[in-house]
Motif scaffolding. Structure first.
Motif, PDB file in Angstrom:
ATOM      1  N   GLY A   1     -17.140 -19.585  13.625  1.00 47.92           N
ATOM      2  CA  GLY A   1     -16.984 -21.031  13.757  1.00 47.92           C
ATOM      3  C   GLY A   1     -16.962 -21.758  12.437  1.00 47.92           C
ATOM      4  N   ALA A   2     -16.851 -21.040  11.335  1.00 50.21           N
ATOM      5  CA  ALA A   2     -16.949 -21.649  10.000  1.00 50.21           C
ATOM      6  C   ALA A   2     -15.808 -22.620   9.743  1.00 50.21           C
ATOM      7  CB  ALA A   2     -16.959 -20.567   8.925  1.00 50.21           C
ATOM      8  N   GLU A   3     -16.169 -23.775   9.192  1.00 56.68           N
ATOM      9  CA  GLU A   3     -15.175 -24.773   8.802  1.00 56.68           C
ATOM     10  C   GLU A   3     -15.099 -24.943   7.292  1.00 56.68           C
ATOM     11  OE1 GLU A   3     -15.941 -28.361  10.921  1.00 56.68           O
ATOM     12  OE2 GLU A   3     -15.523 -27.484  12.879  1.00 56.68           O
TER      13      GLU A   3
ATOM     14  N   THR B   1     -12.383 -18.097  16.932  1.00 54.53           N
ATOM     15  CA  THR B   1     -12.420 -17.700  15.526  1.00 54.53           C
ATOM     16  C   THR B   1     -12.469 -18.939  14.636  1.00 54.53           C
ATOM     17  OG1 THR B   1     -10.001 -17.600  15.309  1.00 54.53           O
ATOM     18  CG2 THR B   1     -11.141 -15.595  16.017  1.00 54.53           C
ATOM     19  N   SER B   2     -12.827 -18.719  13.387  1.00 52.39           N
ATOM     20  CA  SER B   2     -13.107 -19.823  12.473  1.00 52.39           C
ATOM     21  C   SER B   2     -11.841 -20.474  11.921  1.00 52.39           C
ATOM     22  CB  SER B   2     -13.960 -19.331  11.309  1.00 52.39           C
ATOM     23  OG  SER B   2     -13.285 -18.309  10.603  1.00 52.39           O
ATOM     24  N   VAL B   3     -11.978 -21.739  11.563  1.00 51.20           N
ATOM     25  CA  VAL B   3     -10.925 -22.449  10.835  1.00 51.20           C
ATOM     26  C   VAL B   3     -10.827 -21.885   9.415  1.00 51.20           C
ATOM     27  CG1 VAL B   3     -10.214 -24.683   9.882  1.00 51.20           C
ATOM     28  CG2 VAL B   3     -11.226 -24.559  12.172  1.00 51.20           C
TER      29      VAL B   3
ATOM     30  N   TYR C   1     -18.998 -20.058   6.167  1.00 59.69           N
ATOM     31  CA  TYR C   1     -18.337 -18.758   6.244  1.00 59.69           C
ATOM     32  C   TYR C   1     -19.219 -17.661   5.655  1.00 59.69           C
ATOM     33  CZ  TYR C   1     -14.747 -15.168   5.448  1.00 59.69           C
ATOM     34  OH  TYR C   1     -14.040 -13.995   5.427  1.00 59.69           O
ATOM     35  N   VAL C   2     -19.814 -17.925   4.500  1.00 56.41           N
ATOM     36  CA  VAL C   2     -20.679 -16.929   3.862  1.00 56.41           C
ATOM     37  C   VAL C   2     -21.868 -16.608   4.755  1.00 56.41           C
ATOM     38  CG1 VAL C   2     -22.248 -16.543   1.926  1.00 56.41           C
ATOM     39  CG2 VAL C   2     -19.951 -17.430   1.512  1.00 56.41           C
ATOM     40  N   LYS C   3     -22.427 -17.596   5.431  1.00 55.80           N
ATOM     41  CA  LYS C   3     -23.542 -17.342   6.343  1.00 55.80           C
ATOM     42  C   LYS C   3     -23.114 -16.444   7.506  1.00 55.80           C
ATOM     43  CE  LYS C   3     -26.337 -21.462   5.495  1.00 55.80           C
ATOM     44  NZ  LYS C   3     -26.898 -22.704   6.088  1.00 55.80           N
ATOM     45  N   GLU C   4     -21.878 -16.620   7.974  1.00 58.97           N
ATOM     46  CA  GLU C   4     -21.377 -15.824   9.105  1.00 58.97           C
ATOM     47  C   GLU C   4     -20.925 -14.431   8.687  1.00 58.97           C
ATOM     48  OE1 GLU C   4     -19.495 -19.551  11.724  1.00 58.97           O
ATOM     49  OE2 GLU C   4     -18.239 -17.861  11.126  1.00 58.97           O
ATOM     50  N   VAL C   5     -20.253 -14.338   7.566  1.00 60.38           N
ATOM     51  CA  VAL C   5     -19.551 -13.112   7.195  1.00 60.38           C
ATOM     52  C   VAL C   5     -20.241 -12.366   6.056  1.00 60.38           C
ATOM     53  CG1 VAL C   5     -17.350 -12.207   6.314  1.00 60.38           C
ATOM     54  CG2 VAL C   5     -17.361 -14.025   8.020  1.00 60.38           C
ATOM     55  N   GLY C   6     -20.915 -13.101   5.169  1.00 56.51           N
ATOM     56  CA  GLY C   6     -21.508 -12.500   3.985  1.00 56.51           C
ATOM     57  C   GLY C   6     -20.582 -12.602   2.787  1.00 56.51           C
ATOM     58  N   CYS C   7     -21.059 -12.114   1.655  1.00 54.32           N
ATOM     59  CA  CYS C   7     -20.313 -12.228   0.396  1.00 54.32           C
ATOM     60  C   CYS C   7     -19.485 -10.991   0.062  1.00 54.32           C
ATOM     61  CB  CYS C   7     -21.287 -12.499  -0.753  1.00 54.32           C
ATOM     62  SG  CYS C   7     -22.251 -14.008  -0.564  1.00 54.32           S
ATOM     63  N   ASP C   8     -19.737  -9.872   0.749  1.00 59.42           N
ATOM     64  CA  ASP C   8     -19.106  -8.607   0.357  1.00 59.42           C
ATOM     65  C   ASP C   8     -17.595  -8.599   0.519  1.00 59.42           C
ATOM     66  OD1 ASP C   8     -21.591  -7.689  -0.239  1.00 59.42           O
ATOM     67  OD2 ASP C   8     -21.788  -6.401   1.523  1.00 59.42           O
TER      68      ASP C   8
END
Length: 298
Positions: free
Chosen positions: A161-163, A204-206, A168-175
């Motif tokens: 759901g990242a906008e 899915t996210s924007v 996005y980093v909280k959802e997916v991470g930095c890797d």
């Protein structure tokens, strides 16, 4: 104040490591750079970066070695020596442990791998370092240019759901950034993108991160990522002036405010947000913040 001093000390150590990556680096030298004892320097480095200094250095050296193997004609043994490994065998073991593939195999096929791409600690602890700078606004001029982009493909990792970037980093991470940076056929560096609705499956996210590759790309798509076609389009590219790295959030906010207020009809265009993704490049102070939004002629 002590926490802020630690942040600045770790940043000095990160900078020292970057500048001396192909030389012997001792804990004594890092401590001298940090301004603390060797024991305390190692402690705060691990606390703020998540890695002990020499694990951090090894991962960074292996990442740079992988890029050299991928892009140059150097032999594995030469690369091992360039990055201060004592033997071909030791380098091979470390490389395989880090990336799951041997350096010779990687040199031949260059499959996507998770490179180590640490952020400067100043970015993570921005508020503590920027307080006094925020008392005076960041004033910049901006450069605007229309650029044609050809049809191409995009390798991307979606969120839920990242906008924006921090969600996005909280959802997916930095890797994922390190993985995208390893794609040999990339047309440009990885970018963050806001996808138009037609490119977003439900749920899915924007906002996504991805890297563009040629339209004919038929290489590996890493597990968990996907590839899609992007049409030819025109992009209005905005670029701010160089800024101090610690002020990157201001630079992003200010440029995005300029984009919201900008009227492209003054140069014969209108926004075309449904045609292609809007994108942002990693904020790097030396070049200024860069963002682009699709347009079409009026």
């Amino acid at each position: 104040m002590e926490h802020r001093d630690w942040i600045e000390a770790v940043q000095r150590m990160q900078d020292y490591i970057e500048q001396h990556l192909q030389e012997r680096i001792t804990l004594k030298a890092l401590a001298r750079t940090a301004g603390y004892s060797p024991w305390h320097s190692a402690k705060i480095f691990k606390e703020l970066t998540g890695k002990p200094p020499f694990e951090y250095i090894r991962s960074l050296r292996l990442t740079q070695a992988a890029l050299q193997l991928r892009d140059d004609r150097d032999k594995v043994a030469e690369v091992a020596l360039d990055f201060v490994f004592d033997s071909h065998e030791g380098f091979t073991r470390a490389f395989r442990k880090e990336f799951g593939v041997g350096p010779m195999e990687y040199k031949k096929a260059a499959p996507p791998i998770y490179l180590f791409k640490p952020s400067p600690i100043r970015d993570t602890y921005y508020p503590e370092l920027a307080k006094e700078k925020l008392d005076s606004p960041l004033r910049q001029s901006y450069y605007v240019q229309v650029t044609d982009f050809p049809a191409r493909k995009l390798i991307l990792k979606r969120g839920r759901g990242a906008e924006g970037y921090f969600q996005y980093v909280k959802e997916v991470g930095c890797d994922v950034l390190g993985l995208l940076c390893s794609v040999k056929e990339a047309l440009y560096e990885p970018v963050g993108m806001w996808l138009p609705e037609y490119l977003r499956p439900e749920g899915t996210s924007v906002y996504v991160q991805g890297v563009e590759v040629p339209r004919q790309y038929d290489g590996i798509v890493p597990e968990g990522l996907e590839i899609l076609d992007l049409p030819a389009c025109k992009m209005l590219i905005f670029q701010g002036e160089p800024f101090e790295d610690v002020r990157f959030r201001e630079a992003v906010r200010n440029l995005q405010s300029v984009i919201r207020k900008y009227d492209p009809s003054a140069i014969g265009y209108e926004w075309a947000d449904d045609a292609a993704p809007r994108f942002q490049m990693e904020p790097q102070g030396y070049r200024g913040y860069i963002e682009a939004r699709p347009v079409k002629p009026i």
